[in-house]
Scaffold this motif. Sequence first.
Motif, PDB file in Angstrom:
ATOM      1  N   ILE A  52      -1.800   9.693  -0.087  1.00  9.22           N
ATOM      2  CA  ILE A  52      -1.188  10.328   1.075  1.00  9.22           C
ATOM      3  C   ILE A  52      -1.857  11.661   1.369  1.00  9.22           C
ATOM      4  CG2 ILE A  52       0.930  11.357   1.974  1.00  9.22           C
ATOM      5  CD1 ILE A  52       2.458   9.099   0.534  1.00  9.22           C
ATOM      6  N   ALA A  53      -2.150  12.434   0.345  1.00  5.33           N
ATOM      7  CA  ALA A  53      -2.801  13.734   0.555  1.00  5.33           C
ATOM      8  C   ALA A  53      -4.171  13.567   1.192  1.00  5.33           C
ATOM      9  CB  ALA A  53      -2.923  14.473  -0.776  1.00  5.33           C
ATOM     10  N   GLU A  54      -4.915  12.563   0.753  1.00  7.37           N
ATOM     11  CA  GLU A  54      -6.237  12.328   1.320  1.00  7.37           C
ATOM     12  C   GLU A  54      -6.121  11.909   2.789  1.00  7.37           C
ATOM     13  OE1 GLU A  54      -5.168  10.895  -1.518  1.00  7.37           O
ATOM     14  OE2 GLU A  54      -6.453  11.782  -3.062  1.00  7.37           O
ATOM     15  N   SER A  55      -5.156  11.061   3.079  1.00  5.99           N
ATOM     16  CA  SER A  55      -4.930  10.625   4.447  1.00  5.99           C
ATOM     17  C   SER A  55      -4.503  11.805   5.320  1.00  5.99           C
ATOM     18  CB  SER A  55      -3.870   9.524   4.480  1.00  5.99           C
ATOM     19  OG  SER A  55      -3.692   9.042   5.788  1.00  5.99           O
ATOM     20  N   ALA A  56      -3.617  12.639   4.813  1.00  3.76           N
ATOM     21  CA  ALA A  56      -3.199  13.836   5.549  1.00  3.76           C
ATOM     22  C   ALA A  56      -4.393  14.748   5.794  1.00  3.76           C
ATOM     23  CB  ALA A  56      -2.106  14.577   4.780  1.00  3.76           C
ATOM     24  N   ALA A  65      -8.323  17.038   9.559  1.00  4.72           N
ATOM     25  CA  ALA A  65      -9.725  17.210   9.958  1.00  4.72           C
ATOM     26  C   ALA A  65      -9.972  16.645  11.356  1.00  4.72           C
ATOM     27  CB  ALA A  65     -10.648  16.540   8.944  1.00  4.72           C
ATOM     28  N   LEU A  66      -9.389  15.483  11.647  1.00  5.52           N
ATOM     29  CA  LEU A  66      -9.541  14.877  12.965  1.00  5.52           C
ATOM     30  C   LEU A  66      -8.967  15.797  14.041  1.00  5.52           C
ATOM     31  CD1 LEU A  66     -10.165  12.376  14.812  1.00  5.52           C
ATOM     32  CD2 LEU A  66      -7.797  11.691  14.357  1.00  5.52           C
ATOM     33  N   ARG A 101      -1.501  18.350  -1.573  1.00  2.94           N
ATOM     34  CA  ARG A 101      -0.230  18.597  -2.259  1.00  2.94           C
ATOM     35  C   ARG A 101       0.384  17.373  -2.882  1.00  2.94           C
ATOM     36  NH1 ARG A 101       3.711  21.799   1.525  1.00  2.94           N
ATOM     37  NH2 ARG A 101       5.148  20.744   0.122  1.00  2.94           N
ATOM     38  N   VAL A 102       0.310  16.275  -2.208  1.00  3.07           N
ATOM     39  CA  VAL A 102       1.058  15.089  -2.659  1.00  3.07           C
ATOM     40  C   VAL A 102       0.299  14.394  -3.760  1.00  3.07           C
ATOM     41  CG1 VAL A 102       2.184  12.979  -1.905  1.00  3.07           C
ATOM     42  CG2 VAL A 102       1.913  14.856  -0.313  1.00  3.07           C
TER      43      VAL A 102
END
Length: 104
Positions: free
Chosen positions: A2-6, A11-12, A103-104
């Motif tokens: 989830i942190a990587e996706s966030a 960034a987008l 964070r997650v």
Amino acid sequence: MIAESAGRVAALLDAHPVLGSGSYPIGAVVRSLSAELSVMRQAVEDTPGPLGPDASQIALLMMCLQHVAVLFHGFEELPDSMRVQARRELATAHQTARKLRGRV
């Protein structure tokens, strides 16, 4: 996950701020945000227990991404009449994504 996706969402949206005028590639942005929503949905499903103290922020980000995906579905460029709404929606998603990355 989830942190990587966030982080990718942040960034987008860093790269595509909604300005007062000019073209805005809402279609490409929505497709990318929808893909990240799918990643987050799968990460939540794969988590065996409670998501912990960040659960409300995760839910808020996912809700924002879903709202943007539906609200701007089918548009390739952002109509001027929807610019204020887009700025509001994407700002909330952006702020929440920045809080969650790392964070997650």
